[in-house]
Design an enzyme around this catalytic site. Structure first.
Site, PDB file in Angstrom:
ATOM      1  NE  ARG A  26      -3.927  -2.245   2.137  1.00  0.00           N
ATOM      2  CZ  ARG A  26      -3.949  -3.553   1.867  1.00  0.00           C
ATOM      3  NH1 ARG A  26      -2.817  -4.216   1.690  1.00  0.00           N
ATOM      4  NH2 ARG A  26      -5.085  -4.214   1.774  1.00  0.00           N
ATOM      5  N   GLY A  90      -1.957 -11.735  -5.266  1.00  0.00           N
ATOM      6  CA  GLY A  90      -3.350 -11.313  -5.389  1.00  0.00           C
ATOM      7  C   GLY A  90      -3.521  -9.861  -4.989  1.00  0.00           C
ATOM      8  CG  ASP A 311      -3.024 -13.949   5.323  1.00  0.00           C
ATOM      9  OD1 ASP A 311      -3.790 -14.557   4.543  1.00  0.00           O
ATOM     10  OD2 ASP A 311      -2.645 -12.781   5.123  1.00  0.00           O
ATOM     11  CE  LYS A 338      -7.075 -15.802   1.689  1.00  0.00           C
ATOM     12  NZ  LYS A 338      -7.119 -14.364   1.462  1.00  0.00           N
TER      13      LYS A 338
HETATM   14  C1  S3P Z   1      -4.487  -8.974   1.985  1.00  0.00           C
HETATM   15  C2  S3P Z   1      -5.773  -9.395   2.212  1.00  0.00           C
HETATM   16  C3  S3P Z   1      -6.125 -10.804   2.478  1.00  0.00           C
HETATM   17  C4  S3P Z   1      -4.902 -11.610   2.861  1.00  0.00           C
HETATM   18  C5  S3P Z   1      -3.730 -11.365   1.949  1.00  0.00           C
HETATM   19  C6  S3P Z   1      -3.343  -9.881   1.988  1.00  0.00           C
HETATM   20  C7  S3P Z   1      -4.254  -7.533   1.737  1.00  0.00           C
HETATM   21  O1  S3P Z   1      -6.697 -11.356   1.315  1.00  0.00           O
HETATM   22  O2  S3P Z   1      -5.218 -12.999   2.858  1.00  0.00           O
HETATM   23  O3  S3P Z   1      -2.620 -12.140   2.368  1.00  0.00           O
HETATM   24  O4  S3P Z   1      -3.093  -7.077   1.789  1.00  0.00           O
HETATM   25  O5  S3P Z   1      -5.238  -6.817   1.494  1.00  0.00           O
HETATM   26  P1  S3P Z   1      -8.278 -11.241   1.012  1.00  0.00           P
HETATM   27  O6  S3P Z   1      -8.599  -9.823   0.737  1.00  0.00           O
HETATM   28  O7  S3P Z   1      -8.482 -12.109  -0.214  1.00  0.00           O
HETATM   29  O8  S3P Z   1      -8.952 -11.794   2.225  1.00  0.00           O
END
Ligand code: S3P
Length: 426
Positions: A26, A90, A311, A338
């Site tokens: 971020r 992701g 996590d 995940k």
């Molecule tokens: C994250 C949000 C989570 C988490 C990932 C990091 C983030 O995922 O599992 O490791 O930095 O916003 P989800 O938004 O799919 O729950």
């Protein structure tokens, strides 16, 4: 790469874990969309965060990195000349999609085989409602093609508890006409909201609703990233299951939307102490002291708790495997989408180590056993599976071999070195 883990005598020491992954992503993004200079300290140089950095450079951001300090000079973003590779991340794909969709760019985002099998309808739907054109393979999977535009804010109730989806909408709203109201049933990690405020943006929360203003101008800042709580959890877990252990973790991120694992271990009978609590750039941090305090006991974990421990669930499965009695984890179906299907992966691999664990559609039922046994196990190329199984290896009889252990680089390149540092061998 294969990694061998042996049973240890105890865990002991005083450590810091590397910078928080979510905050590192971020801070790169906010620095790139703000006016003036942003300086980031204790940036996490892991594969996922470097994917975000490379994508932002292709989008025209001016980013310089020296050791763990990153400098960004605010510049207008531009249409990338090539596809963006989000690697395994992701967070990179879902957060950057929010920025890209709200700019007049034609962009294609792709990633590795794991990321290309993860659902994207969850961001395609709100971005489309806001006026962007977003296409995915089979309507749901990367590569994603985004034809961006000036978007309009939306009122949107999140169908899944996901900080990535929430952040995607917040980031796209910053450049949109009109604001957005986002409703989340259970609060997920709120680093984006905190950072937006810190960069002088406008956002407020009232109960389950988040109000984000459209057309915002942000100001570059100095960001100090605290240690990643999720990375620290493996060391906390290890200390709680290896007899006679004690550990101090300094400069640790303690954002309450991330520390559900502490509530879980407390209910299981674990104890810890927090000191030197402070808040820097809107993020709480402090020192955590933890000691082995006897065998833990099984508990029930329900859906409303899941976002705060999302996590850490693979690690909780390990701890429950050698605790007294039964642990039930339900409402955790998100684990199936995940980096790998973490429910299947943990059930399969922990069974090889002698655990009594049953796979459920939305979680696990685990009966604690007296001892785990060393075995050859696989990470399924998922960093959190690799690190959780390594913790299991610390208490298993004999030797545990983790195959495909190099994936720890995704979030915690120093993991095995730090584990060796705090391990007192038999
Ligand atoms: C994250 C949000 C989570 C988490 C990932 C990091 C983030 O995922 O599992 O490791 O930095 O916003 P989800 O938004 O799919 O729950």
């Amino acid at each position: 790469m294969e990694r061998r883990i042996r049973k240890v005598k105890k865990i002991q020491g005083e450590i810091e874990v590397p910078g928080d992954k979510s905050i590192s992503h971020r801070s790169l993004i906010f620095g790139s969309i703000s006016e003036g200079e942003t300086v980031i300290h204790n940036f996490l140089k892991s594969r996922d965060c470097l994917s975000t950095l490379e994508c932002l450079k292709k989008l025209g951001a001016e980013i310089e990195m020296k050791d763990d300090v990153v400098r960004i000079s605010g510049k207008e973003l531009k249409e990338p000349e090539d596809i963006l590779d989000c690697g395994n991340s992701g967070t990179t794909m879902r957060l950057l999609s929010g920025i890209i969709a709200s700019h007049p760019f034609y962009t294609v985002l792709t990633g590795d085989a794991s990321l290309r099998s993860r659902p994207m309808k969850r961001i395609i739907e709100p971005l489309t409602l806001m006026g962007a054109k977003v296409y995915g393979r089979k309507g749901n999977y990367p590569p994603l093609t985004i034809i961006g535009n000036k978007l309009k804010g939306i009122n949107y109730k999140l169908p899944v508890a996901s900080a990535q989806v929430k952040s995607c909408i917040i980031l796209s709203t910053i450049f949109s006409e009109g604001g957005s109201i986002i409703e989340e049933e259970v609060i997920s990690r709120d680093h984006t909201e905190r950072m937006l405020e810190y960069f002088e943006g406008e956002i407020k929360r009232e109960g389950k609703r988040i109000y984000v203003k459209g057309n915002q101008k942000l100001k570059g800042k100095e960001v100090f990233i605290p240690g990643d709580f999720s990375s620290a959890s493996y060391f906390i877990g290890a200390t709680l299951i290896v007899e006679n252990s004690s550990l101090i973790i300094k400069n640790l991120g303690l954002n309450p939307t991330r520390t559900g694992f502490l509530d879980v271990i407390k209910r299981m009978g674990g104890e810890f102490k927090i000191s030197e609590y402070k808040e820097l750039n809107g993020e709480p941090s402090g020192t955590l002291e933890i000691s082995y305090c006897g065998k833990l006991k099984g508990i029930e974990i329900e859906k409303k708790e899941i976002p705060k421990i999302i996590d850490e669930i693979p690690l909780i499965a390990v701890i429950a495997s050698i605790s007294d009695g039964k642990t039930v984890i339900s409402g955790a179906e998100e684990l199936r989408v995940k980096e790998t299907d973490r429910i299947k992966a943990m059930t399969t691999e922990l069974k090889k180590m002698g655990a009594c664990i049953e796979e459920k559609e939305d979680g696990f039922v685990i009966y604690g056993v007296e001892k785990l046994k060393g075995a050859k196990v696989n990470s399924w190329n998922d960093h959190r599976v690799a690190m959780s199984l390594s913790v299991a290896g610390l208490v298993a009889e004999g030797e545990t071999i983790i195959e495909n252990a190099e994936c720890v680089d995704i979030s915690f390149p120093e993991f095995f070195n730090l584990l060796e540092k705090v391990s007192v061998n038999i």
